[in-house]
Design a protein around this motif. Structure first.
Motif, PDB file in Angstrom:
ATOM      1  N   ALA A 266       1.138  -1.042   0.249  1.00 49.26           N
ATOM      2  CA  ALA A 266       0.073   0.496  -0.478  1.00 49.26           C
ATOM      3  C   ALA A 266       0.620   1.454  -0.360  1.00 49.26           C
ATOM      4  N   ILE A 267       0.672   1.965  -0.804  1.00 48.52           N
ATOM      5  CA  ILE A 267       1.356   3.571  -0.857  1.00 48.52           C
ATOM      6  C   ILE A 267       0.329   4.688  -0.541  1.00 48.52           C
ATOM      7  N   ILE A 268       0.763   4.808   0.255  1.00 45.40           N
ATOM      8  CA  ILE A 268       0.328   6.086   1.017  1.00 45.40           C
ATOM      9  C   ILE A 268       0.685   7.498   0.334  1.00 45.40           C
ATOM     10  N   GLY A 269      -0.104   8.349  -0.897  1.00 45.44           N
ATOM     11  CA  GLY A 269       0.470   9.091  -1.456  1.00 45.44           C
ATOM     12  C   GLY A 269       0.917   8.919  -2.589  1.00 45.44           C
ATOM     13  N   SER A 270      -0.005  10.188  -3.256  1.00 46.86           N
ATOM     14  CA  SER A 270       0.313   9.668  -4.839  1.00 46.86           C
ATOM     15  C   SER A 270       1.155  11.063  -5.264  1.00 46.86           C
ATOM     16  N   SER A 271       2.328  10.842  -4.856  1.00 47.43           N
ATOM     17  CA  SER A 271       3.181  12.096  -5.345  1.00 47.43           C
ATOM     18  C   SER A 271       3.932  11.030  -6.446  1.00 47.43           C
ATOM     19  N   PHE A 272       5.064  12.008  -6.809  1.00 50.76           N
ATOM     20  CA  PHE A 272       6.271  11.194  -8.235  1.00 50.76           C
ATOM     21  C   PHE A 272       6.951  10.468  -7.052  1.00 50.76           C
ATOM     22  N   VAL A 320      -4.151  -0.284  -8.288  1.00 56.46           N
ATOM     23  CA  VAL A 320      -5.507   0.023  -7.700  1.00 56.46           C
ATOM     24  C   VAL A 320      -5.237   1.118  -7.382  1.00 56.46           C
ATOM     25  N   PHE A 321      -6.487   1.803  -7.689  1.00 62.33           N
ATOM     26  CA  PHE A 321      -6.723   3.020  -6.790  1.00 62.33           C
ATOM     27  C   PHE A 321      -7.362   3.260  -5.993  1.00 62.33           C
ATOM     28  N   ARG A 322      -7.110   4.019  -4.774  1.00 63.48           N
ATOM     29  CA  ARG A 322      -8.318   4.515  -4.457  1.00 63.48           C
ATOM     30  C   ARG A 322      -8.053   5.734  -3.628  1.00 63.48           C
ATOM     31  N   LEU A 323      -8.561   6.818  -4.060  1.00 60.23           N
ATOM     32  CA  LEU A 323      -8.543   7.988  -4.204  1.00 60.23           C
ATOM     33  C   LEU A 323      -9.360   8.982  -3.623  1.00 60.23           C
ATOM     34  N   GLY A 324      -9.098   9.732  -3.317  1.00 62.43           N
ATOM     35  CA  GLY A 324     -10.129  10.735  -2.622  1.00 62.43           C
ATOM     36  C   GLY A 324     -10.502   9.968  -0.913  1.00 62.43           C
ATOM     37  N   ALA A 325      -9.663   9.478  -0.626  1.00 60.57           N
ATOM     38  CA  ALA A 325      -9.302   8.371   0.474  1.00 60.57           C
ATOM     39  C   ALA A 325      -8.688   8.966   1.688  1.00 60.57           C
ATOM     40  N   LYS A 326      -8.801   8.537   2.570  1.00 61.34           N
ATOM     41  CA  LYS A 326      -7.645   9.024   3.672  1.00 61.34           C
ATOM     42  C   LYS A 326      -7.653   8.269   4.739  1.00 61.34           C
ATOM     43  N   SER A 329      -5.898   4.787  10.121  1.00 60.89           N
ATOM     44  CA  SER A 329      -5.091   4.372  10.614  1.00 60.89           C
ATOM     45  C   SER A 329      -3.918   2.772  10.306  1.00 60.89           C
ATOM     46  N   LEU A 330      -3.303   2.503  10.473  1.00 58.47           N
ATOM     47  CA  LEU A 330      -1.984   1.093   9.863  1.00 58.47           C
ATOM     48  C   LEU A 330      -2.220   0.384  11.366  1.00 58.47           C
ATOM     49  N   GLU A 331      -2.797  -0.787  10.746  1.00 56.09           N
ATOM     50  CA  GLU A 331      -3.001  -2.147  11.727  1.00 56.09           C
ATOM     51  C   GLU A 331      -2.060  -2.850  11.565  1.00 56.09           C
ATOM     52  N   GLY A 332      -1.433  -3.809  12.689  1.00 54.51           N
ATOM     53  CA  GLY A 332      -0.784  -4.946  12.254  1.00 54.51           C
ATOM     54  C   GLY A 332      -1.257  -5.802  13.663  1.00 54.51           C
ATOM     55  N   GLU A 333       0.127  -7.109  12.898  1.00 53.71           N
ATOM     56  CA  GLU A 333      -0.723  -8.161  13.706  1.00 53.71           C
ATOM     57  C   GLU A 333       1.370  -8.391  14.114  1.00 53.71           C
ATOM     58  N   GLU A 334       1.528  -9.016  15.394  1.00 56.74           N
ATOM     59  CA  GLU A 334       2.535  -9.432  16.079  1.00 56.74           C
ATOM     60  C   GLU A 334       4.203  -8.202  15.710  1.00 56.74           C
ATOM     61  N   GLY A 335       3.651  -6.707  15.201  1.00 55.74           N
ATOM     62  CA  GLY A 335       4.067  -6.178  15.185  1.00 55.74           C
ATOM     63  C   GLY A 335       4.283  -5.139  13.657  1.00 55.74           C
ATOM     64  N   ASN A 336       4.253  -6.400  13.045  1.00 57.69           N
ATOM     65  CA  ASN A 336       3.923  -6.273  11.948  1.00 57.69           C
ATOM     66  C   ASN A 336       3.538  -5.591  11.177  1.00 57.69           C
ATOM     67  N   VAL A 337       2.955  -4.580   9.534  1.00 60.82           N
ATOM     68  CA  VAL A 337       2.266  -3.804   9.347  1.00 60.82           C
ATOM     69  C   VAL A 337       0.995  -5.171   8.496  1.00 60.82           C
ATOM     70  N   HIS A 338      -0.656  -4.913   8.464  1.00 58.52           N
ATOM     71  CA  HIS A 338      -0.995  -5.951   8.138  1.00 58.52           C
ATOM     72  C   HIS A 338      -2.288  -5.566   7.097  1.00 58.52           C
ATOM     73  N   GLY A 345     -13.991   3.651   6.531  1.00 56.96           N
ATOM     74  CA  GLY A 345     -14.507   2.495   7.389  1.00 56.96           C
ATOM     75  C   GLY A 345     -13.596   1.177   6.276  1.00 56.96           C
ATOM     76  N   GLU A 346     -13.326   1.490   5.204  1.00 55.91           N
ATOM     77  CA  GLU A 346     -12.588   0.227   4.495  1.00 55.91           C
ATOM     78  C   GLU A 346     -10.818  -0.463   4.753  1.00 55.91           C
ATOM     79  N   HIS A 347     -11.271  -1.582   3.947  1.00 59.27           N
ATOM     80  CA  HIS A 347      -9.850  -1.922   4.841  1.00 59.27           C
ATOM     81  C   HIS A 347      -9.366  -2.496   3.659  1.00 59.27           C
ATOM     82  N   VAL A 348      -7.757  -1.683   3.716  1.00 56.82           N
ATOM     83  CA  VAL A 348      -6.400  -2.377   2.242  1.00 56.82           C
ATOM     84  C   VAL A 348      -5.654  -3.377   2.959  1.00 56.82           C
ATOM     85  N   ALA A 349      -5.468  -4.523   2.371  1.00 55.06           N
ATOM     86  CA  ALA A 349      -4.992  -5.313   3.412  1.00 55.06           C
ATOM     87  C   ALA A 349      -3.280  -4.896   3.152  1.00 55.06           C
TER      88      ALA A 349
END
Length: 524
Positions: A266-272, A320-326, A329-338, A345-349
């Motif tokens: 997951a890339i957060i931000g549509s920067s260059f 895949v784009f999720r635009l217009g979205a903020k 949080s980042l959710e994790g399991e055993e200390g790693n993001v998942h 309310g949408e979740h992106v794996a």
């Protein structure tokens, strides 16, 4: 044993508006006609190896097709980056109509220190830092010169980190240095690997995190930027990355493991940085989702029509784009993001997350100098910020145009332009920035070039096919070209960037495009 000269061309057959490439004993040589004189130079740009014969000859300059470095036709010396060193030169003799070249490089001049005073310091070891060191020695500075940088690596081509390293086209260990490895020693430039804790501008003193201090006569502040981290829960989890340094790029690639196609990023931000990395990752079949609040990527920089083209290009290649979205949080399991949780309310794996949410000027250690709210350093047109201090690159708030508000532009090549102006003025010149900003962005094998700077425009004119990535687009304000976006037209942009220096009308730009088209047709 002396290498014999060889006949390579007839003077009458060489054109003043087009360079010719020849190869002698394995040497790739560029022939450039300058009146009745012929010069012979290395045929590839010292920056990235671009074939210079595919660029432009105009106004006494050789202009690189790829990244718009400029060299003096008469000497081969650098006039504009991205190249930082002059072209190799070869002996040429014109006898009657015969042009002969000796395929043995002439020795390069060495610019070394001959005194301990004055003492100049370059704070920052990136694009601007390397350019400043090269320009200082080139312009005759013979005093003590130190370059300070926090990274252990000598200055390198940071543009490769998002374009070629994530795709596997280039290993992080192979990212090229900006200057030859032995250049610093040969030119008496000291490299100091250290982190600056405090810069006391009035006292011209640098204090280091490890202790100790250093007093200087004149300094260039060229520290660039640091990634801006969004204030979201979970950003400290394992698997959350930024991409700014060589070590960042290596860590990102190492995290893919043996089968990148099974990794969800997951890339957060549509920067260059974000979209270049997305394109690079898709070449390895990595599953990529881009999450950003923007409705159209790059709309601010290029407008909605061009931004829609970039989105469609990425979607065709599986992004895949999720635009217009903020992001909530980042959710994790055993200390790693998942997964990434969105505010709706949408979740992106996600197995990995790349934070591509912009950068902030790295100036938090500067004291005794008023900074802008974002940390920018205000400079005049000669890049001077205060007595004994100049600034260049991402941090510099400078007057791009006379009688316009100063602005800060985060372009890699512009940082080098700034640095050369600053270095010349540190050596006693009184030069002002008068160049044309330029950057390039690389997506799925397409290199997009952007010339100039347009924060607003009233007309958008496309020559060619925008949707097929074969075009030149003009951004016009009151009939004048403010900026150009182009793809697969390097010879055109090499001429346009030079013409834009003095102001360029729509009609003049279209005439240049037509002239280059005509020249290319004759060559085919």
């Amino acid at each position: 044993m002396n290498t014999p000269a060889q006949r390579v061309a007839q003077l009458s057959q060489l054109r003043a508006d087009r360079a010719e490439r020849v190869e002698l004993d394995g040497e790739k040589i560029l022939l450039v006609r300058d009146g009745d004189t012929v010069h012979a130079y290395g045929a590839e740009c010292p920056h990235a190896g671009a074939p210079l014969e595919q660029g432009a000859l105009c106004n006494g300059k050789i202009i690189c097709p790829w990244h718009k470095a400029e060299f003096d036709i008469a000497t081969g010396n650098v006039l504009e980056p991205c190249a930082l060193i002059a072209l190799d030169r070869y002996p040429v003799l014109v006898t009657g109509d015969d042009v002969t070249v000796t395929p043995e490089k002439l020795p390069r001049p060495m610019h070394k220190a001959s005194a301990r005073d004055p003492y100049f310091v370059v704070i920052g070891a990136g694009a601007a830092g390397a350019a400043a060191c090269a320009a200082l020695r080139e312009n005759g500075f013979a005093g003590r010169l130190t370059m300070i940088g926090a990274e252990p690596h000598a200055p390198y081509d940071r543009t490769a980190l998002s374009k070629f390293v994530p795709s596997g086209e280039m290993a992080s260990a192979d990212v090229p240095p900006l200057l030859p490895p032995d250049w610093y020693a040969q030119h008496d430039v000291e490299r100091l690997v250290a982190t600056v804790a405090r810069l006391d501008v009035p006292r011209r003193t640098i204090h280091f995190e490890s202790g100790g201090e250093l007093a200087y006569d004149t300094a260039l502040l060229a520290t660039g930027s640091t990634p801006r981290l969004p204030d979201i829960a979970g950003r400290e989890l394992g698997g959350v990355h930024v991409l700014r340094t060589l070590d960042d790029a290596a860590a990102l690639v190492d995290a893919f493991g043996d089968d990148p196609s099974q990794v969800r990023v997951a890339i957060i931000g549509s920067s260059f940085i974000g979209l270049e990395t997305a394109a690079a990752l898709r070449t390895r079949k990595v599953q990529v989702t881009v999450i950003a609040p923007d409705r159209v990527p790059f709309a601010k920089q290029f407008g909605e029509r061009a931004g829609a083209m970039f989105r469609e290009l990425h979607e065709r290649h599986g992004v895949v784009f999720r635009l217009g979205a903020k992001v909530a949080s980042l959710e994790g399991e055993e200390g790693n993001v998942h997964e990434v949780m969105l505010e709706g309310g949408e979740h992106v794996a996600a197995d990995l997350v790349l934070l591509a949410t912009g950068v902030t000027p790295a100036t938090g250690f500067v004291e005794g100098l008023p900074l802008q709210k974002d940390g920018g350093v205000i400079v005049n047109a000669g890049m001077q910020a205060a007595p004994g201090l100049y600034a260049a690159g991402d941090i510099a708030v400078f007057p791009l145009y006379e009688h316009h508000e100063p602005l800060r532009i985060e372009h890699w090549r512009l940082a080098q332009q700034h640095a050369r102006i600053a270095a010349e003025n540190m050596c006693g010149a009184r030069h002002r920035y008068s160049g044309v900003p330029f950057f390039w962005t690389y997506h799925f094998g397409n290199n997009f070039e952007y010339l100039g700077h347009a924060s607003a425009w009233d007309e958008f004119v496309v020559h060619g096919d925008l949707e097929q990535q074969q075009f030149i687009a003009l951004y016009l304000t009151d009939g004048q070209v403010a900026a150009v976006l182009a793809c697969q037209h390097e010879a055109h942009t090499a001429r346009l960037i030079e013409a834009m220096r003095g102001g360029l009308s729509r009609a003049e730009a279209l005439a240049i495009i037509e002239a280059v088209d005509s020249l290319k047709e004759k060559q085919q």
